[in-house]
Design a protein around this motif. Structure first.
Motif, PDB file in Angstrom:
ATOM      1  N   PHE A  64      14.569   4.021   2.821  1.00 58.34           N
ATOM      2  CA  PHE A  64      13.869   3.820   1.551  1.00 58.34           C
ATOM      3  C   PHE A  64      12.408   4.253   1.689  1.00 58.34           C
ATOM      4  O   PHE A  64      11.816   4.149   2.769  1.00 58.34           O
ATOM      5  N   LEU A  65      11.855   4.728   0.579  1.00 56.44           N
ATOM      6  CA  LEU A  65      10.465   5.170   0.532  1.00 56.44           C
ATOM      7  C   LEU A  65       9.715   4.345  -0.498  1.00 56.44           C
ATOM      8  O   LEU A  65      10.197   4.153  -1.620  1.00 56.44           O
ATOM      9  N   ALA A  66       8.549   3.848  -0.108  1.00 56.69           N
ATOM     10  CA  ALA A  66       7.697   3.095  -1.037  1.00 56.69           C
ATOM     11  C   ALA A  66       6.554   3.978  -1.508  1.00 56.69           C
ATOM     12  O   ALA A  66       5.865   4.606  -0.699  1.00 56.69           O
ATOM     13  N   GLU A  67       6.391   4.052  -2.814  1.00 52.54           N
ATOM     14  CA  GLU A  67       5.290   4.818  -3.405  1.00 52.54           C
ATOM     15  C   GLU A  67       4.448   3.878  -4.263  1.00 52.54           C
ATOM     16  O   GLU A  67       4.968   2.965  -4.899  1.00 52.54           O
ATOM     17  N   GLY A  68       3.143   4.112  -4.263  1.00 48.61           N
ATOM     18  CA  GLY A  68       2.240   3.254  -5.014  1.00 48.61           C
ATOM     19  C   GLY A  68       1.494   3.996  -6.100  1.00 48.61           C
ATOM     20  O   GLY A  68       1.089   5.151  -5.911  1.00 48.61           O
ATOM     21  N   THR A  69       1.335   3.347  -7.237  1.00 48.43           N
ATOM     22  CA  THR A  69       0.487   3.855  -8.314  1.00 48.43           C
ATOM     23  C   THR A  69      -0.869   3.170  -8.185  1.00 48.43           C
ATOM     24  O   THR A  69      -0.944   1.943  -8.062  1.00 48.43           O
ATOM     25  N   PHE A  70      -1.929   3.972  -8.214  1.00 46.34           N
ATOM     26  CA  PHE A  70      -3.283   3.445  -8.016  1.00 46.34           C
ATOM     27  C   PHE A  70      -4.089   3.516  -9.311  1.00 46.34           C
ATOM     28  O   PHE A  70      -3.688   4.160 -10.281  1.00 46.34           O
ATOM     29  N   THR A  71      -5.238   2.850  -9.292  1.00 47.81           N
ATOM     30  CA  THR A  71      -6.071   2.781 -10.487  1.00 47.81           C
ATOM     31  C   THR A  71      -6.590   4.139 -10.935  1.00 47.81           C
ATOM     32  O   THR A  71      -6.986   4.301 -12.094  1.00 47.81           O
ATOM     33  N   ASP A  72      -6.590   5.131 -10.037  1.00 45.65           N
ATOM     34  CA  ASP A  72      -7.032   6.471 -10.443  1.00 45.65           C
ATOM     35  C   ASP A  72      -5.893   7.295 -11.025  1.00 45.65           C
ATOM     36  O   ASP A  72      -6.053   8.482 -11.301  1.00 45.65           O
ATOM     37  N   GLY A  73      -4.709   6.654 -11.193  1.00 47.00           N
ATOM     38  CA  GLY A  73      -3.568   7.334 -11.794  1.00 47.00           C
ATOM     39  C   GLY A  73      -2.735   8.150 -10.827  1.00 47.00           C
ATOM     40  O   GLY A  73      -1.728   8.738 -11.222  1.00 47.00           O
ATOM     41  N   VAL A  74      -3.126   8.190  -9.576  1.00 41.41           N
ATOM     42  CA  VAL A  74      -2.418   8.984  -8.573  1.00 41.41           C
ATOM     43  C   VAL A  74      -1.322   8.142  -7.920  1.00 41.41           C
ATOM     44  O   VAL A  74      -1.516   6.964  -7.632  1.00 41.41           O
TER      45      VAL A  74
END
Length: 208
Positions: free
Chosen positions: A95-105
């Motif tokens: 499994f891969l974890a991806e994060g959404t950040f406050t800069d939209g990236v």
């Protein structure tokens, strides 16, 4: 965003908020923009170290400035992929974890993640996001919730484990002799993905 307010000192000694006729300017619009209402937006992407921008408010010929420091973006959401995979008992799934950040990236998360399984008797998951379907002698499919968390932010995925699949067949006895006209019984034993060895009684096609 950050809301800035411009106040003016007047000849009568009173300080009043300035709401009209104000021109706002940012010293670096690649880092921060500011609207006519004094709302500053940190638009910089992939900020690694703090960046300071000067914001200036001008009314007629009088101006004042303020400093705004933009820091590294903050994680707001975690997404796990694949979201709903199926694997047979005994197999693994990464499994891969991806994060959404406050800069939209959206960035891949590799550090500081805590992985958990809702049912460790059915599926375990290690610090690298590799889940193993550890269920034994599974007769019907079971679904486990896997989570990835950093601080108080987490995301989940569902892992469905199906009964083990056969990987090899062994015939017993592997050698035999029989007198003409008599019979010899053979049995088939299967090795399965969960590591178990069981007699195979159905679905076999015997050939000579």
């Amino acid at each position: 965003t950050q809301h800035f307010l411009a106040e003016g000192a007047f000849t009568d000694g009173v300080t009043r908020p300035l709401t009209k006729g104000i021109k706002w300017v940012s010293s670096d619009t690649d880092v921060v923009t500011i609207s006519d209402n004094g709302i500053a937006t940190a638009v910089a992407k992939d900020v690694i170290s703090p960046m300071t921008v000067t914001l200036t408010a001008t009314s007629e010929k009088i101006s004042a400035s303020a400093k705004l420091t933009v820091t590294s973006p903050v994680l707001t959401e975690i997404h796990i992929t694949p979201a709903i995979p199926f694997i047979a008992a005994g197999l693994t799934q990464t499994f891969l974890a991806e994060g959404t950040f406050t800069d939209g990236v959206i960035r891949t998360l590799t550090k500081g993640i805590t992985w958990n399984s809702s049912d460790t008797l059915s599926a375990s998951i290690n610090a690298n996001g590799i889940a193993t379907a550890v269920a034994k002698n599974l007769k019907s499919q079971v679904t486990v919730t896997l989570s990835a968390a950093i601080a108080n932010i987490s995301g989940t995925a569902k892992l469905t484990i199906t009964p083990p699949e056969i990987t090899a067949i062994q015939i017993k006895p592997d050698k035999a002799s029989v007198i003409a006209g008599l019979t010899q019984a053979f049995t088939a034993e299967g090795t399965f993905t969960d590591g178990g060895t069981r007699s195979v009684d159905s679905g076999l096609v015997w050939t000579s």
